[in-house]
Design an enzyme around this catalytic site. Sequence first.
Site, PDB file in Angstrom:
ATOM      1  N   PRO A   2       1.051  62.781  39.703  1.00 35.15           N
ATOM      2  CA  PRO A   2       2.819  62.877  39.970  1.00 35.15           C
ATOM      3  C   PRO A   2       3.817  62.785  41.285  1.00 35.15           C
ATOM      4  CG  PRO A   2       1.726  64.781  40.130  1.00 35.15           C
ATOM      5  CD  PRO A   2       0.545  63.481  40.264  1.00 35.15           C
ATOM      6  N   GLU A   3       3.662  61.335  41.714  1.00 37.74           N
ATOM      7  CA  GLU A   3       5.012  61.343  42.715  1.00 37.74           C
ATOM      8  C   GLU A   3       6.048  60.704  42.328  1.00 37.74           C
ATOM      9  OE1 GLU A   3       3.803  58.275  45.628  1.00 37.74           O
ATOM     10  OE2 GLU A   3       1.503  58.743  45.496  1.00 37.74           O
ATOM     11  N   LYS A  52       9.779  66.114  44.104  1.00 36.99           N
ATOM     12  CA  LYS A  52       8.984  66.191  43.458  1.00 36.99           C
ATOM     13  C   LYS A  52       9.203  67.427  42.258  1.00 36.99           C
ATOM     14  CE  LYS A  52       5.388  63.935  46.056  1.00 36.99           C
ATOM     15  NZ  LYS A  52       4.727  64.236  47.327  1.00 36.99           N
ATOM     16  N   ARG A 261      -4.815  63.732  54.589  1.00 40.27           N
ATOM     17  CA  ARG A 261      -5.326  63.188  53.799  1.00 40.27           C
ATOM     18  C   ARG A 261      -5.839  61.658  54.142  1.00 40.27           C
ATOM     19  NH1 ARG A 261      -1.695  64.887  48.848  1.00 40.27           N
ATOM     20  NH2 ARG A 261      -3.263  64.098  47.701  1.00 40.27           N
TER      21      ARG A 261
END
Length: 272
Positions: A2-3, A52, A261
């Site tokens: 999911p982007e 999102k 990240r």
Amino acid sequence: MPEGHTIHRIARAHRRHFAGRPVAVSSPQGRFGAESRVLDGRVLEDVEAAGKHLFYHWADAPSIHVHLGLIGKFRTHREPDLPVPGPQTRLVLAANGIAAHLTGPMTCRLCDPEEVTEVIDSLGPDPLAGDALRSARPVRRFAAALAGRRLPVAAAMLDQGVIAGVGNVYRSEILFLCGIHPLRPAASLTEAEAGEVWATAVHQLRHGVRVGRIVTVEPADVGARSRRAVPEELRLYVYKRAGEPCRRCGTAIAAGPAGGRAAWWCPSCQHG
DNA sequence: TCTTTATGGTGAG
DNA sequence: TCACCCTAAAGAT
């Protein structure tokens, strides 16, 4: 996976399948049980995507707010193949011979209009919003958000208050396409660079919505005739390609943390 | 049959 | 910065 492109695709599909008709709502897993009983059989008015986040709006009832998080997934089933939802299924929406099963969402809750507004107000501009290129306001908001931050531009691009809907794949790919080094301070980008990052985000996420997956390579860079003909393993320029040769210049792709990240980049194609 | 991993985000320290 | 949440598929043993 999911982007933002995934979320907007889901909104489009669910609007088509379910909006304007009574929808059976249930929660086999039970964690949304009481809430689903409130909505069961009501008419779904609209499905809204913002970054999102997904919102399901009903007549005279609170909205459902869904955020898939990292592992959340909607699966769509059609008659005559309507499986019994598994025990992990948080939410089932069914109408019109079609059922959507939701598993593993980070968020699935009811919220009133004020709470919907609160979520949306917390988000930066969404490159998949209708006015993303038509109006000058979204790009101005994006540029202003970057200008206010000292952290690396790659870190800023994961901040949903800066740009809503971009995730860890798109941020690295977009910065590659723009030739901007991910560790440059966000505030060091010129107005023109910020504008290019915004426009690239709009084009790339729109393409992701169209084809249903993230494909950022120019077909010519990987010897394909069209973007649809790009093989799965050649879809991206830098994401998760540490040590492999850049598809444009052959330099080994580099990797490092940005915003907590991993990010990837080409040391030759991206500077700063 | 394990362990790991994932395109996300929050809250505690 | 870290632990943690949620699930399923892929990879390692």
